[in-house]
Scaffold this active site. Sequence first.
Site, PDB file in Angstrom:
ATOM      1  N   MET A  44     -32.490  23.682 -90.764  1.00  0.00           N
ATOM      2  CA  MET A  44     -31.460  23.905 -89.750  1.00  0.00           C
ATOM      3  C   MET A  44     -30.136  23.286 -90.196  1.00  0.00           C
ATOM      4  SD  MET A  44     -33.724  23.167 -86.302  1.00  0.00           S
ATOM      5  CE  MET A  44     -32.424  23.760 -85.197  1.00  0.00           C
ATOM      6  N   SER A  45     -29.152  24.143 -90.482  1.00  0.00           N
ATOM      7  CA  SER A  45     -27.846  23.661 -90.923  1.00  0.00           C
ATOM      8  C   SER A  45     -26.919  23.352 -89.758  1.00  0.00           C
ATOM      9  CB  SER A  45     -27.183  24.706 -91.819  1.00  0.00           C
ATOM     10  OG  SER A  45     -26.829  25.847 -91.062  1.00  0.00           O
ATOM     11  N   GLY A  46     -27.285  23.823 -88.564  1.00  0.00           N
ATOM     12  CA  GLY A  46     -26.404  23.672 -87.413  1.00  0.00           C
ATOM     13  C   GLY A  46     -25.641  24.935 -87.093  1.00  0.00           C
ATOM     14  N   GLY A  47     -25.796  25.974 -87.942  1.00  0.00           N
ATOM     15  CA  GLY A  47     -25.141  27.248 -87.697  1.00  0.00           C
ATOM     16  C   GLY A  47     -26.031  28.178 -86.892  1.00  0.00           C
ATOM     17  N   ASP A  49     -27.343  31.150 -87.672  1.00  0.00           N
ATOM     18  CA  ASP A  49     -28.444  31.817 -88.367  1.00  0.00           C
ATOM     19  C   ASP A  49     -29.700  30.951 -88.406  1.00  0.00           C
ATOM     20  OD1 ASP A  49     -26.894  34.091 -88.948  1.00  0.00           O
ATOM     21  OD2 ASP A  49     -26.051  33.124 -90.713  1.00  0.00           O
ATOM     22  N   SER A  50     -29.573  29.737 -88.906  1.00  0.00           N
ATOM     23  CA  SER A  50     -30.753  28.879 -89.032  1.00  0.00           C
ATOM     24  C   SER A  50     -31.278  28.441 -87.666  1.00  0.00           C
ATOM     25  CB  SER A  50     -30.438  27.654 -89.900  1.00  0.00           C
ATOM     26  OG  SER A  50     -29.414  26.867 -89.324  1.00  0.00           O
ATOM     27  N   LEU A  69     -30.259  18.563 -93.413  1.00  0.00           N
ATOM     28  CA  LEU A  69     -29.824  17.703 -94.506  1.00  0.00           C
ATOM     29  C   LEU A  69     -28.392  17.232 -94.276  1.00  0.00           C
ATOM     30  CD1 LEU A  69     -31.139  19.687 -97.623  1.00  0.00           C
ATOM     31  CD2 LEU A  69     -32.291  17.904 -96.293  1.00  0.00           C
ATOM     32  N   CYS A 137     -26.673  24.351-104.976  1.00  0.00           N
ATOM     33  CA  CYS A 137     -27.239  23.676-103.809  1.00  0.00           C
ATOM     34  C   CYS A 137     -28.594  24.275-103.439  1.00  0.00           C
ATOM     35  CB  CYS A 137     -26.269  23.787-102.635  1.00  0.00           C
ATOM     36  SG  CYS A 137     -26.793  22.902-101.157  1.00  0.00           S
ATOM     37  N   CYS A 233     -18.352  24.191 -98.813  1.00  0.00           N
ATOM     38  CA  CYS A 233     -18.624  23.309 -97.675  1.00  0.00           C
ATOM     39  C   CYS A 233     -18.079  21.903 -97.869  1.00  0.00           C
ATOM     40  CB  CYS A 233     -20.126  23.270 -97.391  1.00  0.00           C
ATOM     41  SG  CYS A 233     -21.126  22.427 -98.633  1.00  0.00           S
TER      42      CYS A 233
END
EC number: 2.8.1.13
Length: 403
Positions: A44-47, A49-50, A69, A137, A233
Amino acid sequence: MAAMTLVEDFCPVPDIARTDMDAAVESARAAVGLPVGARVVAAMSGGVDSTVVAALLRKAGYDVVGVTLQLYDHGAALKKKGACCAGQDIHDARLAADMIGIPHYVLDYESRFKDAVIDQFADSYLKGQTPVPCIRCNQTVKFRDLLDVARDLGAEAMATGHYVRRAVAGNRSQMRKAIDHSRDQSYFLFATTQDQLDYLRFPLADLEKPQVRGVAAELGLKIAAKPDSQDICFVPSGDYRTLIDRLRPQGREAGDIVHMDGRVLGRHAGITDYTIGQRRGLNVAVGEPLFVTRLEPETRRVIVGPREALLTASLTLEETNWLGDEATIVEAAEATIPVLARVRSTRQPSPARLALIDGDIRVVFDEGEEGVAPGQACALYDSTDAERVLGGGFIRDTTAVVV
């Protein structure tokens, strides 16, 4: 056309029907391909989509664990929307996990990210290369280190919000383009190994981005209209040269701007200001458009020439990865198999063939290809099935078309 709603005045979000939500859940379940109740780690990136991936998997009946992360943390990033894996995004991921009802962990990977991505990014520019940090990444921190964490948590798979498809053919997993070609991220994932692909899942493969936002809104997720990540990013200002100057000040050494015919046309303030194919900012005038055709970091020379000098006949691959039917990319090159080669995410794949020349893996184009720069990635697709990713590598050097 579906009705559109604006959430927090960010991005338009389409309204979706109940049947569309059910289809999205079934699509996620099919993408995972594991019995209901199996543990799946959601990156989960916070966006949006995830977050939607985590929510769909939870709704599909899986034992979902969210992992975020922390990759970097500096003031500008914390204040800019669309800079993933910084402070605000970690906060958004934590709130979403709480709302979905899943456990959530934040892992401090700042040191690993700096070593594997940021330092490599800066070093590449010193070498006269054009790096792709998103691929590095995915290749290192996300798809190597994070997968180990997912296994340690007892998960049978790890799911991400990437727009790419995983398909199983026989006893091998294939990587294929997502249904939404405008969002397809297969170029950035060419380095995913067979072992990693066997473990990964991509539940958004059959959804288009507006559908994903609609699902988020239907589920009541506050990030439904959150803007997508932009730029690199860890360079939230978009000014990557300032970062390079700070990390590698030796790149700020003056040198000559030289025409490929040998004429010295002017001076530059640092080779890290230039990339292959660049036209603007050369500050030289000879009566014809000039482009950067080569960078020579040892002599600090920037070589320029006409546009036709950018045409590339072939390139050499290093750090290769292979997902094709042949046992190795060397075997495929020995057989000179035809491929579709994509040298930039913004370019369509071009017809080419693999070749093994003096022990090097080379991609030989059927016609001259533009936009080829050392350090960039070259993703390879099946010439008879353009949806299938065969692997690829990073571009070590190029051979120009004789003009």
